[in-house]
Design a protein around this motif. Sequence first.
Motif, short mmCIF file in Angstrom:
data_model
loop_
_atom_site.label_atom_id
_atom_site.label_comp_id
_atom_site.label_asym_id
_atom_site.label_seq_id
_atom_site.Cartn_x
_atom_site.Cartn_y
_atom_site.Cartn_z
N ASN A 369 0.81 -1.22 0.00
CA ASN A 369 0.00 0.00 0.00
C ASN A 369 0.84 1.27 0.00
OD1 ASN A 369 -2.55 -1.39 0.14
ND2 ASN A 369 -2.11 -1.79 2.30
N ASN A 370 2.16 1.07 -0.22
CA ASN A 370 3.09 2.21 -0.25
C ASN A 370 3.18 2.91 1.11
OD1 ASN A 370 4.95 3.22 -2.08
ND2 ASN A 370 3.75 5.06 -2.46
N GLU A 371 3.15 2.12 2.19
CA GLU A 371 3.20 2.65 3.55
C GLU A 371 4.15 1.83 4.41
OE1 GLU A 371 -0.81 2.49 4.90
OE2 GLU A 371 -1.57 3.79 3.31
N PHE A 372 4.55 2.42 5.53
CA PHE A 372 5.33 1.70 6.54
C PHE A 372 4.83 2.11 7.91
CE2 PHE A 372 8.75 1.13 9.59
CZ PHE A 372 9.19 -0.14 9.30
N ASP A 373 4.58 1.13 8.78
CA ASP A 373 4.02 1.40 10.10
C ASP A 373 5.15 1.65 11.10
OD1 ASP A 373 2.69 1.48 12.51
OD2 ASP A 373 1.30 -0.13 11.98
N PHE A 374 5.51 2.91 11.28
CA PHE A 374 6.60 3.24 12.20
C PHE A 374 6.23 2.95 13.64
CE2 PHE A 374 8.03 5.52 8.49
CZ PHE A 374 9.41 5.46 8.57
N PHE A 375 4.98 3.17 14.01
CA PHE A 375 4.58 2.90 15.39
C PHE A 375 4.76 1.42 15.72
CE2 PHE A 375 2.73 7.08 15.60
CZ PHE A 375 2.83 7.39 16.94
N LYS A 376 4.42 0.56 14.79
CA LYS A 376 4.59 -0.88 15.00
C LYS A 376 6.07 -1.22 15.16
CE LYS A 376 3.51 -5.38 12.95
NZ LYS A 376 2.92 -6.07 11.78
N PHE A 377 6.91 -0.57 14.34
CA PHE A 377 8.36 -0.80 14.41
C PHE A 377 8.90 -0.50 15.80
CE2 PHE A 377 12.57 1.20 14.26
CZ PHE A 377 13.34 0.19 13.72
N TYR A 378 8.55 0.69 16.34
CA TYR A 378 9.05 1.07 17.66
C TYR A 378 8.42 0.22 18.76
CZ TYR A 378 10.94 5.17 15.30
OH TYR A 378 11.64 6.00 14.47
N GLU A 379 7.14 -0.04 18.62
CA GLU A 379 6.42 -0.80 19.66
C GLU A 379 6.98 -2.22 19.77
OE1 GLU A 379 2.21 -2.05 19.10
OE2 GLU A 379 1.86 -0.70 20.79
N GLU A 380 7.30 -2.84 18.65
CA GLU A 380 7.84 -4.21 18.68
C GLU A 380 9.14 -4.27 19.46
OE1 GLU A 380 8.14 -5.35 14.61
OE2 GLU A 380 6.07 -6.09 14.51
N ARG A 381 9.98 -3.27 19.32
CA ARG A 381 11.26 -3.28 20.03
C ARG A 381 11.11 -2.93 21.50
NH1 ARG A 381 11.65 -3.40 15.10
NH2 ARG A 381 13.53 -3.95 13.93
N GLU A 382 10.22 -2.01 21.80
CA GLU A 382 10.03 -1.62 23.20
C GLU A 382 9.35 -2.73 24.00
OE1 GLU A 382 11.25 0.88 24.72
OE2 GLU A 382 11.93 2.10 23.01
N LYS A 383 8.51 -3.52 23.33
CA LYS A 383 7.75 -4.57 24.04
C LYS A 383 8.35 -5.96 23.86
CE LYS A 383 3.28 -2.23 24.13
NZ LYS A 383 1.83 -2.33 23.82
N CYS A 384 9.38 -6.05 23.04
CA CYS A 384 10.00 -7.36 22.79
C CYS A 384 10.62 -7.92 24.07
CB CYS A 384 11.07 -7.21 21.72
SG CYS A 384 11.97 -8.73 21.35
N ASP A 385 10.52 -9.22 24.24
CA ASP A 385 11.17 -9.89 25.36
C ASP A 385 12.67 -9.59 25.32
OD1 ASP A 385 12.69 -12.80 26.00
OD2 ASP A 385 11.25 -12.11 27.50
N THR A 386 13.25 -9.25 26.47
CA THR A 386 14.65 -8.83 26.51
C THR A 386 15.59 -9.90 25.96
OG1 THR A 386 14.18 -7.47 28.46
CG2 THR A 386 16.48 -7.93 27.99
#
Length: 402
Positions: A369-386
């Motif tokens: 769709n010619n888009e990139f979800d930046f919020f998902k990118f940051y959220e995945e790293r902040e919430k990822c298991d250490t």
Amino acid sequence: MCIRDRYSIGVMLFQMIYGVFPWMGNSEEQLHQAILTQPLRFPSKPEVNDITKDFLRKCLVYNENQRIDWHDAFIHPLIRERSFLKQLVHDPSNKDNLKRQLVESFNYAQGNEIIRNGQDVKEIRLEREEALGILRQEDNKKGTEVLYQIEELTEETENQGSITKEMQEDKIKKKIEFTKAINRIAYERNKIFFINIIISEKLHQNFHKLDLTTYSEQFIKPLFVLTKYQIIRMVALKNILNTKTNVFRLTAWDDFCKSQEYTEFLELIKTDLTVYEEFFNAVFSRVQEVVQTVDGFSHSNQKFLNIVDKEVKDNPVFIDTYNETLLDFIIYSKPYIVKQNSDRQLLILLDYIITAMKRLSDAFPLDQNNEFDFFKFYEEREKCDTSGLYKSVIDRLQALKL
């Protein structure tokens, strides 16, 4: 407004003044324990008056029932005397311009971090003036907002019998094309803001964990190349908008460039650039200080010094030095990462630095769709298991043969 909002305001104000958070911890559990067991302590610098400390104490109360309520917050002397907030940011007792600019850049990023897809730029400017939270993205992958706009336009035109079906369809098509243009410019801006997040948040908040100071070679070199790269990319984006060049090959680009949305976006980019330039000047001055005061720096960093200027043009020499400098920082940081493998923020810092070595268009690929979800990118790293984050970073280091 939520009770927790007052606690968040306390945390943001504390960080804005002192450049650190009220409590620290290497994990969420340690941070929570520190909040529960450790009293609020105020750093000695900068010097802050009792009115400000009183407001912070009343906001940063763990028990929600004992926290200051909105009525008392709004009539508190600190809020009534709002000019004092400006005095804090430009605290004359803080003579270190770089540290002050780091704090200001962080605060600006917190209020202007990500533009969501399809967002009205006028709304962005209003939210920026409020400056109390990060812009939240709305999922536009399925064209939800565009569909709402189509429904509104359809209802409007049905009520206006004089508007023909062709005019209605043209209006809808233009709205869709304008949304595509806004989304594409937002994407370009969000890529640049990723560099700002590395600088003002991740590197700024974690360099002390790497036994660095703002005069350390291992800090000032990556800070400079990241800051210069950020300026280069933002100037390029501003020039695209200034010249109205259709580099994105959008159908309604010429019409978009005549719109209010275009004007608002151009003003936003100019504001970003003003903030970046002030910060870049502070970093440039610190590099010059380091060159003059650190023995042997000039001799051992000749290639780096060849790109220490205020030229904001992309060229192979700069890109080569940029990548080498970030790689040196990764090599320096790796032992700390291995030793402190449970420190999430250090892991994210290194993960982001590795990402910044790639072309940003490759790091943040557009979807179908010619888009990139930046919020998902940051959220995945902040919430990822250490442990998962640690493994991911180690895998990326091995891919770099480190």
